[in-house]
Motif scaffolding. Structure first.
Motif, PDB file in Angstrom:
ATOM      1  N   PRO A 196       0.820  -1.225   0.000  1.00  0.00           N
ATOM      2  CA  PRO A 196       0.000   0.000   0.000  1.00  0.00           C
ATOM      3  C   PRO A 196       0.848   1.268   0.000  1.00  0.00           C
ATOM      4  O   PRO A 196       0.412   2.307   0.493  1.00  0.00           O
ATOM      5  N   GLN A 197       2.052   1.192  -0.538  1.00  0.00           N
ATOM      6  CA  GLN A 197       3.024   2.279  -0.405  1.00  0.00           C
ATOM      7  C   GLN A 197       2.449   3.674  -0.648  1.00  0.00           C
ATOM      8  O   GLN A 197       2.545   4.553   0.196  1.00  0.00           O
ATOM      9  N   GLN A 198       1.852   3.862  -1.823  1.00  0.00           N
ATOM     10  CA  GLN A 198       1.422   5.238  -2.129  1.00  0.00           C
ATOM     11  C   GLN A 198       0.237   5.650  -1.264  1.00  0.00           C
ATOM     12  O   GLN A 198       0.127   6.807  -0.861  1.00  0.00           O
ATOM     13  N   TYR A 199      -0.628   4.696  -0.952  1.00  0.00           N
ATOM     14  CA  TYR A 199      -1.781   5.037  -0.105  1.00  0.00           C
ATOM     15  C   TYR A 199      -1.355   5.415   1.299  1.00  0.00           C
ATOM     16  O   TYR A 199      -1.908   6.328   1.913  1.00  0.00           O
ATOM     17  N   LYS A 200      -0.349   4.712   1.812  1.00  0.00           N
ATOM     18  CA  LYS A 200       0.046   5.062   3.187  1.00  0.00           C
ATOM     19  C   LYS A 200       0.719   6.425   3.204  1.00  0.00           C
ATOM     20  O   LYS A 200       0.568   7.178   4.162  1.00  0.00           O
ATOM     21  N   GLN A 201       1.403   6.769   2.117  1.00  0.00           N
ATOM     22  CA  GLN A 201       1.991   8.106   2.055  1.00  0.00           C
ATOM     23  C   GLN A 201       0.885   9.154   1.956  1.00  0.00           C
ATOM     24  O   GLN A 201       0.973  10.217   2.567  1.00  0.00           O
ATOM     25  N   MET A 443      16.622   1.184  -5.602  1.00  0.00           N
ATOM     26  CA  MET A 443      16.912  -0.078  -4.930  1.00  0.00           C
ATOM     27  C   MET A 443      15.753  -0.441  -3.999  1.00  0.00           C
ATOM     28  O   MET A 443      15.356  -1.597  -3.930  1.00  0.00           O
ATOM     29  N   HIS A 444      15.202   0.535  -3.299  1.00  0.00           N
ATOM     30  CA  HIS A 444      14.050   0.237  -2.431  1.00  0.00           C
ATOM     31  C   HIS A 444      12.771   0.528  -3.201  1.00  0.00           C
ATOM     32  O   HIS A 444      12.099  -0.366  -3.648  1.00  0.00           O
ATOM     33  N   HIS A 445      12.412   1.759  -3.354  1.00  0.00           N
ATOM     34  CA  HIS A 445      11.369   2.164  -4.293  1.00  0.00           C
ATOM     35  C   HIS A 445      11.533   3.647  -4.591  1.00  0.00           C
ATOM     36  O   HIS A 445      12.273   4.335  -3.893  1.00  0.00           O
ATOM     37  N   ILE A 486      13.014   6.637   4.754  1.00  0.00           N
ATOM     38  CA  ILE A 486      12.510   8.004   4.839  1.00  0.00           C
ATOM     39  C   ILE A 486      12.018   8.330   3.440  1.00  0.00           C
ATOM     40  O   ILE A 486      12.680   7.991   2.449  1.00  0.00           O
ATOM     41  N   ARG A 487      10.859   8.967   3.342  1.00  0.00           N
ATOM     42  CA  ARG A 487      10.294   9.239   2.019  1.00  0.00           C
ATOM     43  C   ARG A 487      10.649  10.652   1.556  1.00  0.00           C
ATOM     44  O   ARG A 487      10.873  11.545   2.375  1.00  0.00           O
ATOM     45  N   ILE A 488      10.606  10.784   0.250  1.00  0.00           N
ATOM     46  CA  ILE A 488      10.672  12.121  -0.331  1.00  0.00           C
ATOM     47  C   ILE A 488       9.310  12.767  -0.077  1.00  0.00           C
ATOM     48  O   ILE A 488       8.284  12.132  -0.307  1.00  0.00           O
TER      49      ILE A 488
HETATM   50  N1  ASP Z   1       6.396  -0.676   0.731  1.00  0.00           N
HETATM   51  C1  ASP Z   1       7.695  -1.141   1.077  1.00  0.00           C
HETATM   52  C2  ASP Z   1       7.831  -2.614   0.710  1.00  0.00           C
HETATM   53  O1  ASP Z   1       6.841  -3.273   0.422  1.00  0.00           O
HETATM   54  C3  ASP Z   1       8.021  -0.992   2.525  1.00  0.00           C
HETATM   55  C4  ASP Z   1       8.174   0.441   2.918  1.00  0.00           C
HETATM   56  O2  ASP Z   1       8.998   1.144   2.346  1.00  0.00           O
HETATM   57  O3  ASP Z   1       7.485   0.840   3.859  1.00  0.00           O
HETATM   58  O4  ASP Z   1       8.916  -3.161   0.737  1.00  0.00           O
END
Ligand code: ASP
Length: 584
Positions: A196-201, A443-445, A486-488
């Motif tokens: 749910p990456q974008q939704y949680k942001q 590397m992460h997202h 940490i997010r942008i």
């Molecule tokens: N959404 C990321 C993942 O699924 C985790 C995160 O960055 O909170 O790996």
């Protein structure tokens, strides 16, 4: 009333009571005038008993019960003559005075006992029978307890559990999406969330401050051992936090789980940079239950006429303490191990530091005992140790040596599943070069922030590999159990990041416009992390496979052999969706 008690709760103190139990017949033992039945439910097993004083009709009836019949038994709790100290109900049995057959059963395809004769495939096909077995049932109970602990812990810290949609927009980054056609919008598709990456942001932009969700995620990846196409995350996000806050919060959660589930207490979890993890363990998820840290040897092995080492980018090894007595055969097996295609090394060099202080190595031709002593000192080796050395291109060699280190850890019994070694790996690289597509990937997202001190490097493409991210993984016993960053939260920086990843403005707008748009309305600084819940459960349950902790898992080919999915759909369904198949 079907039952007054469960099959797991009667004790000696209940002797004399008239009770009714209901459950499954696990076993009938018939000794003529004496008959015992093990009656099972989720809570345990109670022994039912009939003897010469029982109504002969009851004995006859009991003889008709097969395995897994569902019955009800009424009777009196009595003290057992021969007690079974291995069973919680082992002091009593139920002297039956009436049976009701509630349902019959076909003979089950495998024995439903702790140790089953059923193979994996069979047990998956009849998973509902497999779940009746204690080990599987216990795993699901463990999973439930973990989920409850997580919910309570996070809720007490003001986290809100908020559900996010399952039908979302497909995004090209990360793994492959599972897609769902929309009948109402022909030719258009939803995707199932990879997370749910974008939704949680967006929830952070929405001011929810602290979010979590125990949530199903879907990734259409090529199957690797112990991967599931659908899996569960403990997904979390927080506002107004720095990396330190995030690490402390979730270290707290992990410690809480260790304490409640295992009775274990920990000091602060160690932290290691990604760079050091790769340099000293050849892995971004080192198993630090044991040592054998890598030792780099370039400065002590080169220039002695051994071409392989002289020409290598990196010569690096591990010291296996107390292994100098390894036989020729054992060493050959290790060489075979590193030469397997999965590991891919060209060969292995060994140096035995014998207990009498002499050396024996596979490179004696090139190195004098004095040379070998210098190498041994570099390892900090003592008489009785065995040094194992690989060489080649630096990163590849490290990864190969990681495989060898883990193998030695296994051989020497250093990877005890009852010992837990948690570790934070921090400062991951922001970007990763992909040879095949000739571009950088996050590397992460793509929402992960670079370290502020490295941000300027984004302007210099030759430096992109050096940019470090504020990204972290939590690792336990060599298993990655969670990760985040940490997010942008700034639109300009997010734009720059998309450019770095090769997106045009239009493409970025099309794919991620809704998140970028939200960043223009007061996005707070925010950060988060997700734990792999299935893996966490398997780790706490002391099992290797996450499948054991999922009620209805898919097999290694991504199939549910019980329901038979995936499966073709009817032509009418395809027509309704206006989809024509074009199978190759
Ligand atoms: N959404 C990321 C993942 O699924 C985790 C995160 O960055 O909170 O790996």
């Amino acid at each position: 009333m079907y039952r007054t008690h469960t099959c797991g709760e009667l004790r000696l103190a209940d002797a004399g009571k008239e009770v009714t139990l209901a459950g499954w017949v696990q076993r009938v033992r018939d000794k003529g005038s004496l008959v015992w039945i093990d009656l099972r439910d989720r809570y345990g097993i109670t022994q039912l008993f009939l003897d010469g004083n029982s109504d002969p009709k009851l004995i006859e009836q009991a003889r008709t019960f097969g395995r897994e019949f569902v019955i009800q038994a009424k009777g009196t709790v009595i003290e057992r003559e021969s007690k079974n100290p291995n069973m919680p109900t082992g002091d009593i049995e139920l002297k039956v005075n009436a049976f009701t057959l509630l349902n019959g059963s076909k003979t089950p395809p495998f024995t439903i006992e702790d140790v089953s004769d059923g193979g994996d495939d069979l047990r998956m096909k009849y998973r509902y029978l497999d779940i009746r077995r204690n080990p599987v049932r216990k795993n699901l109970e463990l999973r439930h307890r973990m989920a409850m602990l997580v919910r309570n812990y996070l809720s007490n810290l003001n986290f809100l559990e908020i559900e996010t949609p399952m039908l979302i927009k497909s995004t090209p980054e990360g793994a492959r999406d599972f897609v769902v056609p929309s009948r109402m919008n022909p030719g258009e598709f939803y995707a199932l969330p990879q997370s749910p990456q974008q939704y949680k942001q967006l929830l952070m932009v929405a001011g929810m401050d602290r979010y979590f969700q125990i949530v199903r995620c879907f990734r259409d990846e090529d199957l690797r051992a112990d991967r599931q196409p659908e899996f569960t995350q403990i997904d979390c996000e927080m506002s107004f936090v720095e990396q330190e806050d995030v690490l402390n919060t979730f270290e707290g959660l992990a410690k809480h789980l260790f304490k409640e589930m295992k009775g274990l207490e920990f000091d602060q979890f160690p932290r290691m940079t990604w760079h050091d993890a790769m340099k000293y363990y050849g892995s971004d998820k080192p198993d630090i239950r044991f040592g054998m840290k890598f030792v780099e040897l370039n400065d002590v092995v080169k220039g002695k006429g051994f071409g392989l080492f002289d020409n290598a980018d990196l010569v690096v090894g591990i010291n296996a303490e107390g292994c100098s007595e390894y036989t020729r055969k054992q060493l050959d097996q290790l060489t075979e191990f590193v030469k397997r295609p999965q590991v891919g090394a060209g060969g292995m060099v060994y140096i035995k530091y014998n207990t009498d202080g002499t050396f024996k190595s596979s490179v004696d031709k090139f190195y004098t005992p004095d040379d070998l002593k210098v190498i041994a000192d570099k390892f900090g080796a003592k008489p009785g140790d065995l040094m194992l050395i690989l060489c080649g291109e630096a990163m590849k060699t490290r990864v190969q040596l990681n495989a060898l280190r883990l193998e030695m850890g296994n051989q020497l019994g250093l990877r005890n599943p009852d010992v837990y070694a948690p570790l934070w790996v921090i400062d991951f690289p922001l970007l990763e070069w992909d040879e095949e597509t000739q571009r950088y990937y996050a590397m992460h997202h793509p929402f992960t922030a670079p370290k502020p001190e490295d941000e300027a490097l984004l302007d210099d493409p030759t430096k992109w590999s050096d940019i470090r991210a504020n990204a972290y993984d939590i690792v336990m016993n060599g298993v990655e159990v969670g990760g985040g960053s940490i997010r942008i939260h700034d639109r300009t920086l997010q734009n720059k990041m998309f450019h770095t990843l090769g997106f045009t403005d239009e493409k970025a707008q099309e794919q991620f416009g809704f998140l970028m748009g939200a960043f223009e309305y007061g996005a707070p600084p925010h950060a988060g992390l997700a734990f792999g819940f299935d893996r966490l459960c398997s780790l706490f349950g002391g099992a290797d496979s996450i499948r054991d902790f999922i009620a209805f898992p898919k097999n290694n080919a991504g199939r549910d052999v019980m329901s038979g999915s995936p499966a073709p759909i009817a032509q009418e369904q395809l027509d309704e969706l206006q989809i024509a198949l074009n199978l190759k």
